[in-house]
Design a protein around this motif. Structure first.
Motif, PDB file in Angstrom:
ATOM      1  N   PRO A  14     -19.164   6.928   6.480  1.00  0.00           N
ATOM      2  CA  PRO A  14     -20.413   6.266   6.051  1.00  0.00           C
ATOM      3  C   PRO A  14     -20.570   6.222   4.539  1.00  0.00           C
ATOM      4  CG  PRO A  14     -20.841   7.806   7.832  1.00  0.00           C
ATOM      5  CD  PRO A  14     -19.438   8.055   7.390  1.00  0.00           C
ATOM      6  N   PHE A  15     -20.114   7.273   3.852  1.00  0.00           N
ATOM      7  CA  PHE A  15     -20.235   7.323   2.396  1.00  0.00           C
ATOM      8  C   PHE A  15     -19.172   6.449   1.730  1.00  0.00           C
ATOM      9  CE2 PHE A  15     -21.933  11.291   4.088  1.00  0.00           C
ATOM     10  CZ  PHE A  15     -23.191  11.281   3.508  1.00  0.00           C
ATOM     11  N   ILE A  16     -17.970   6.452   2.290  1.00  0.00           N
ATOM     12  CA  ILE A  16     -16.902   5.613   1.751  1.00  0.00           C
ATOM     13  C   ILE A  16     -17.318   4.143   1.751  1.00  0.00           C
ATOM     14  CG2 ILE A  16     -14.571   4.733   2.219  1.00  0.00           C
ATOM     15  CD1 ILE A  16     -13.870   7.539   3.281  1.00  0.00           C
ATOM     16  N   TYR A  17     -17.994   3.726   2.841  1.00  0.00           N
ATOM     17  CA  TYR A  17     -18.359   2.314   2.982  1.00  0.00           C
ATOM     18  C   TYR A  17     -19.714   1.958   2.372  1.00  0.00           C
ATOM     19  CZ  TYR A  17     -14.421   1.237   6.004  1.00  0.00           C
ATOM     20  OH  TYR A  17     -13.160   1.018   6.480  1.00  0.00           O
ATOM     21  N   SER A  18     -20.442   2.947   1.877  1.00  0.00           N
ATOM     22  CA  SER A  18     -21.782   2.630   1.372  1.00  0.00           C
ATOM     23  C   SER A  18     -22.021   2.974  -0.093  1.00  0.00           C
ATOM     24  CB  SER A  18     -22.848   3.342   2.217  1.00  0.00           C
ATOM     25  OG  SER A  18     -22.678   4.750   2.155  1.00  0.00           O
ATOM     26  N   LEU A  19     -21.300   3.942  -0.646  1.00  0.00           N
ATOM     27  CA  LEU A  19     -21.585   4.400  -2.006  1.00  0.00           C
ATOM     28  C   LEU A  19     -21.437   3.289  -3.044  1.00  0.00           C
ATOM     29  CD1 LEU A  19     -20.027   7.995  -2.105  1.00  0.00           C
ATOM     30  CD2 LEU A  19     -22.440   7.368  -2.080  1.00  0.00           C
ATOM     31  N   ARG A  20     -20.405   2.447  -2.907  1.00  0.00           N
ATOM     32  CA  ARG A  20     -20.175   1.369  -3.883  1.00  0.00           C
ATOM     33  C   ARG A  20     -20.484  -0.005  -3.290  1.00  0.00           C
ATOM     34  NH1 ARG A  20     -14.263   1.904  -6.049  1.00  0.00           N
ATOM     35  NH2 ARG A  20     -15.007   0.140  -7.304  1.00  0.00           N
ATOM     36  N   ASN A  21     -21.253  -0.012  -2.211  1.00  0.00           N
ATOM     37  CA  ASN A  21     -21.529  -1.255  -1.508  1.00  0.00           C
ATOM     38  C   ASN A  21     -22.943  -1.746  -1.840  1.00  0.00           C
ATOM     39  OD1 ASN A  21     -22.224  -3.193   0.571  1.00  0.00           O
ATOM     40  ND2 ASN A  21     -20.466  -2.454   1.719  1.00  0.00           N
ATOM     41  N   LYS A  22     -23.033  -2.849  -2.605  1.00  0.00           N
ATOM     42  CA  LYS A  22     -24.341  -3.364  -3.028  1.00  0.00           C
ATOM     43  C   LYS A  22     -25.180  -3.834  -1.848  1.00  0.00           C
ATOM     44  CE  LYS A  22     -22.830  -4.820  -7.647  1.00  0.00           C
ATOM     45  NZ  LYS A  22     -22.658  -5.973  -8.581  1.00  0.00           N
ATOM     46  N   ASP A  23     -24.544  -4.438  -0.836  1.00  0.00           N
ATOM     47  CA  ASP A  23     -25.284  -4.905   0.333  1.00  0.00           C
ATOM     48  C   ASP A  23     -25.977  -3.757   1.059  1.00  0.00           C
ATOM     49  OD1 ASP A  23     -24.531  -7.534  -0.097  1.00  0.00           O
ATOM     50  OD2 ASP A  23     -22.748  -7.388   1.163  1.00  0.00           O
ATOM     51  N   ILE A  67     -10.579  -6.478  -4.783  1.00  0.00           N
ATOM     52  CA  ILE A  67     -10.087  -5.100  -4.644  1.00  0.00           C
ATOM     53  C   ILE A  67     -11.184  -4.186  -4.124  1.00  0.00           C
ATOM     54  CG2 ILE A  67      -9.244  -3.085  -5.914  1.00  0.00           C
ATOM     55  CD1 ILE A  67      -7.746  -5.077  -7.748  1.00  0.00           C
ATOM     56  N   SER A  68     -12.417  -4.357  -4.650  1.00  0.00           N
ATOM     57  CA  SER A  68     -13.522  -3.483  -4.236  1.00  0.00           C
ATOM     58  C   SER A  68     -13.866  -3.644  -2.761  1.00  0.00           C
ATOM     59  CB  SER A  68     -14.764  -3.750  -5.095  1.00  0.00           C
ATOM     60  OG  SER A  68     -15.269  -5.057  -4.851  1.00  0.00           O
ATOM     61  N   THR A  69     -13.672  -4.846  -2.210  1.00  0.00           N
ATOM     62  CA  THR A  69     -13.978  -5.057  -0.791  1.00  0.00           C
ATOM     63  C   THR A  69     -12.942  -4.385   0.116  1.00  0.00           C
ATOM     64  OG1 THR A  69     -12.749  -7.148  -0.704  1.00  0.00           O
ATOM     65  CG2 THR A  69     -15.085  -7.277  -1.250  1.00  0.00           C
ATOM     66  N   CYS A  70     -11.788  -4.053  -0.450  1.00  0.00           N
ATOM     67  CA  CYS A  70     -10.715  -3.438   0.353  1.00  0.00           C
ATOM     68  C   CYS A  70     -10.574  -1.942   0.114  1.00  0.00           C
ATOM     69  CB  CYS A  70      -9.383  -4.107   0.046  1.00  0.00           C
ATOM     70  SG  CYS A  70      -9.320  -5.859   0.438  1.00  0.00           S
TER      71      CYS A  70
END
Length: 311
Positions: free
Chosen positions: A287-296, A238-241
Motif C-alpha cells: 500500500p505504501f509503495i503504490y501510494s507514497l509517490r502517487n498523486k492520484d 518511469i514513475s508509473t512503473c
C-alpha cells in the motif's frame, strides 16, 4: 512407525514458529503485531479510497484494488497464527493445517498473477497509449481478474489434494510458523515424489511464467521509454512503473529463493526469513509503495478526509 492405513496417525501439528530463542519471543510478537496492523489498515484504506473515488476507477487501480484485497486476505491467513506461536505452544489440527495450506497457496498464486496482470497494464499504457482504453476495457480487466483467481484456485487445489494423500506418522513438529509445503513434506512417512513434481509444475507455471511475462513487458517498456525525447515524459513513464518493479522484486525474489532452489541448499532459518518477506512484509509494504509517490492517491485521500470532516 504407523502404517499408511492407520487412522490414528498424526491428528495435529506443533508449529515451532519463527524463532526458539525465549528472549526474542516478546519483541517479535509486538514487531509482527505492528506489521499486521499496518498491513490491514494500509490495504483496507487503499481499498476504501479506490471504491469511494471515481477518478480512481481505471484499469490500473482496478488491479491495485485486487492486489490490496489479496494482500489483506493473505496476511490474515498467516500472521494471526504466527503471533500465537510467540506467546504459547502453537498447536494446529491436521484439518486447520490443510485449510491454511489451501488459502496460503491460493493467495500466493493470486499475488503472482495479479502482479503479472499489472505489468501488462503498464506495458499497454506506455507502449500503446492510443489503444489503452480499448485494450484494457472493463471486460478485458474483468476476465484477467477471473483468470487470476482461477489460477490460484487450481494451484491451491492441486497442492492440497496431493498433501491430503500423504500420511504423517510419528513426527508432528513443523519447523516453521505456518503449514508450508516443504516442511510438511519432510514430516511425511510416505513417498512425496508426486508432491514434489506438483510443486515444480505449479511453482514453475506461477513464478517462471509470470517472471518471463513481466521481464518481456519491461523490456518493451524500457525500449519505448528510451525513445521518449522529453525528460518530463521519461520521468513520468518511469514513475508509473517504479512502484510495480519494487513490489515485483520483493515478492518474486523471495518466493523464487524459497521454492526454486535445490532442496539441500540453505538452512531452515533462511527459508523462514525469505518466507517472511513475501507473506508478511510484502503485504504491509505494497500500500505504501503504490501510494507514497502517487498523486492520484494523495488527491483521493485528501478528498476523502475532507468529506469525512464535513459529515
Amino acid at each position: 512407525m504407523a502404517s499408511g492405513n492407520d487412522s490414528t496417525t498424526v491428528k495435529e501439528f506443533i508449529l515451532l514458529g519463527l524463532t526458539q530463542q525465549p528472549e526474542l519471543q516478546l519483541p517479535f510478537f509486538f514487531l509482527f503485531l505492528g506489521i499486521y496492523v499496518v498491513s490491514i489498515v494500509g490495504n483496507l484504506g487503499l481499498i476504501v479510497l479506490i471504491v469511494l473515488n471515481p477518478h480512481l476507477h481505471t484499469p490500473m487501480y482496478y488491479f491495485l484494488f485486487n492486489l490490496s484485497f489479496i494482500d489483506f486476505c493473505y496476511s490474515s491467513v498467516i500472521t494471526p497464527k504466527m503471533l500465537v506461536g510467540f506467546v504459547k505452544q502453537n498447536i494446529i489440527s491436521h484439518a486447520e493445517c490443510m485449510t491454511q495450506l489451501f488459502f496460503f497457496a491460493f493467495f500466493v498464486i493470486d499475488e503472482c498473477c495479479i502482479l503479472t496482470a499489472m505489468s501488462y497494464d503498464r506495458y499497454v499504457a506506455i507502449c500503446k497509449p492510443l489503444l489503452y482504453k480499448v485494450t484494457m476495457s472493463y471486460q478485458v480487466c474483468f476476465m484477467m481478474t477471473v483468470s487470476v483467481y482461477m489460477m490460484g484456485f487450481v494451484g491451491a487445489i492441486a497442492h492440497t489434494i496431493c498433501m491430503l494423500r500423504l500420511t504423517f506418522c510419528d513426527g508432528n513438529i513443523i519447523n516453521h510458523y505456518m503449514c508450508d509445503i516443504p516442511p510438511l513434506l519432510k514430516l511425511s512417512c510416505t513417498n512425496t515424489s508426486v508432491n514434489e513434481l506438483v510443486v515444480f509444475i505449479v511453482v514453475g507455471v506461477n513464478v517462471i511464467g509470470p517472471t518471463l511475462i513481466i521481464f518481456t513487458s519491461y523490456t518493451l517498456i524500457i525500449f519505448n521509454i528510451s525513445h521518449i525525447r522529453s525528460t518530463e515524459g521519461r520521468s513520468k513513464a518511469i514513475s508509473t512503473c517504479s512502484s510495480h518493479i519494487i513490489a515485483v522484486s520483493i515478492f518474486f525474489g523471495a518466493s523464487a529463493f524459497m521454492y526454486l532452489k535445490p532442496s539441500p541448499v540453505g538452512s531452515v532459518g533462511e527459508d523462514k526469513v525469505s518466507t517472511v518477506f513475501y507473506t508478511i512484509v510484502g503485504p504491509m509494504l505494497n500500500p505504501f509503495i503504490y501510494s507514497l509517490r502517487n498523486k492520484d492517491v494523495h488527491i483521493a485521500l485528501h478528498k476523502t478526509l475532507k468529506k469525512s470532516m464535513l459529515i
